[in-house]
Design a protein around this motif. Structure first.
Motif, PDB file in Angstrom:
ATOM      1  N   GLY A   2       0.767  -1.235   0.000  1.00  0.00           N
ATOM      2  CA  GLY A   2       0.000   0.000   0.000  1.00  0.00           C
ATOM      3  C   GLY A   2       0.798   1.284   0.000  1.00  0.00           C
ATOM      4  N   ALA A   3       2.112   1.218  -0.247  1.00  0.00           N
ATOM      5  CA  ALA A   3       2.908   2.448  -0.269  1.00  0.00           C
ATOM      6  C   ALA A   3       2.389   3.398  -1.336  1.00  0.00           C
ATOM      7  CB  ALA A   3       4.377   2.130  -0.525  1.00  0.00           C
ATOM      8  N   GLU A   4       2.385   4.683  -1.021  1.00  0.00           N
ATOM      9  CA  GLU A   4       1.873   5.686  -1.950  1.00  0.00           C
ATOM     10  C   GLU A   4       2.967   6.208  -2.878  1.00  0.00           C
ATOM     11  OE1 GLU A   4       0.262  10.174  -1.366  1.00  0.00           O
ATOM     12  OE2 GLU A   4      -0.910   8.602  -0.375  1.00  0.00           O
ATOM     13  N   ARG A   5       4.169   6.397  -2.328  1.00  0.00           N
ATOM     14  CA  ARG A   5       5.290   6.879  -3.129  1.00  0.00           C
ATOM     15  C   ARG A   5       6.445   5.893  -2.976  1.00  0.00           C
ATOM     16  NH1 ARG A   5       7.320  13.114  -3.444  1.00  0.00           N
ATOM     17  NH2 ARG A   5       8.040  12.934  -5.610  1.00  0.00           N
ATOM     18  N   ILE A   6       7.007   5.466  -4.106  1.00  0.00           N
ATOM     19  CA  ILE A   6       8.110   4.508  -4.094  1.00  0.00           C
ATOM     20  C   ILE A   6       9.215   5.053  -4.990  1.00  0.00           C
ATOM     21  CG2 ILE A   6       8.843   2.140  -4.542  1.00  0.00           C
ATOM     22  CD1 ILE A   6       5.864   1.326  -4.329  1.00  0.00           C
TER      23      ILE A   6
END
Length: 342
Positions: A190-194
């Motif tokens: 569920g990370a938003e920014r990678i």
């Protein structure tokens, strides 16, 4: 039978070796269909002292069970199975806690039994180690299933160690197969920014397809500056997937105060890890050698239904006799990860 044997740095040969046999009641004999070369195999390939007798090598494989000992209950002759990169009993206190790499009865492929880069392998502790696959050897998902033996589980372990959560920001230091699988894992969690830190366009492009939102191609101070330009005070979660002094320095400088670093790169540090920067910023650490067996049951359904495709990290497929060429290709950065079709 034929198998890969390492004799020292830069010296991997494919030779005739004794055929494995079921040697104990908990053993299985597996005919290998698919194996691969791991980035961690490159460490002995790069610096192993020469030996006269050589040793088997390889710790990731899929195959078909040929025979089992009388105590084996979970797999049967004819089953397709995947083997995690460490042997484990599945019943000791550490296995029950999901830490199969600390199994009190376990061991390592190529040291305690046959290596995985060969025609067949004797598998001790078969019930605790092998996972049956509901597929056949010609399944087009085989590469992704093979990735469950190590790199996908290791990438997942890194993301968990970094505490990745829904909506968080993540930086992955290293664009090797494990780093790319960590991108998959961070996206899945569920990370938003990678942010992927890497200098190989083909790899960072693949990272983008896996879910990375930003690429930082710089190194050292320039990389730190670039990440801070993107995020302000750094990222919540950092995956350290290399294990060198430079990668650790970068990871410690781009994590924000109160953040967490998940480390899975095999440590090859010239000095000790400087703890003061982590102490001052209240940064947590997690990770280590990934208990891949603990994660297969969770990740397998997502591979089978195509939700994740970690097998895309394999960019070259070779036959058994071409294994020395595969090592040269990976050591020379001409291949990301080599699959062996036996």
């Amino acid at each position: 039978m034929r198998a890969a044997v390492i004799y020292g740095a830069g010296d991997v040969r494919v030779e005739n070796v004794p055929d494995p046999v079921v040697g104990g009641p908990g053993d299985a004999l597996v005919d290998v269909t698919h194996s691969c070369i791991c980035g961690s195999d490159l460490w002995p390939y790069g610096d192993m002292e020469p030996v006269d007798s050589g040793r088997r090598i390889g710790h990731e494989f899929i195959g078909r069970v040929r025979d089992v000992g009388p105590d084996v209950r979970t797999v049967h002759p004819g089953d397709m199975v995947v083997a995690p990169f460490r042997i484990s009993c599945g019943t000791c206190e550490f296995c029950r806690a999901g830490l199969h790499t600390s199994c009190v009865k376990g061991g390592a492929w190529g040291y305690d039994t046959d290596g995985g880069q060969g025609e067949a392998v004797r598998v001790p502790l078969a019930d605790g180690t092998l996972v049956r696959l509901p597929v056949e050897s010609d399944d087009d998902r085989m590469a992704s299933l093979l990735a469950l033996s190590d790199v996908m589980g290791t990438g997942h372990h890194a993301a968990l160690g970094a505490g990745v959560r829904t909506g968080g920001s993540v930086a992955v230091v290293g664009d090797g197969a494990v780093g790319l699988c960590a991108v998959i894992a961070a996206k899945r969690l569920g990370a938003e920014r990678i942010i992927i830190l890497g200098r190989h366009a083909d790899r960072t492009n693949l990272a983008g397809e896996f879910g990375a939102t930003d690429v930082v191609a710089a190194r050292g101070e320039d990389a730190v500056h670039a990440v801070r330009e993107l995020t302000g005070h750094g990222v919540d979660h950092v995956v350290e997937a290399v294990g060198t002094d430079d990668s650790w320095r970068t990871a410690m400088r781009i994590v924000r105060p109160g953040g967490r670093i998940g480390f899975v790169g095999v440590p090859h540090l010239d000095g000790g890890l400087p703890l003061r920067p982590l102490f001052v910023k209240n940064v947590g650490l997690g990770g280590g050698m990934a208990p891949a067996r603990a994660y297969i049951d969770e990740l397998l359904p997502d591979v089978l239904d195509g939700t994740i495709e970690p097998g895309r990290v394999f960019d070259r497929t070779i036959g058994l006799e071409e294994i020395p060429d595969g090592y040269r290709a990976m050591a020379g950065r001409d291949a990301l990860k080599v699959m062996i079709h036996v």
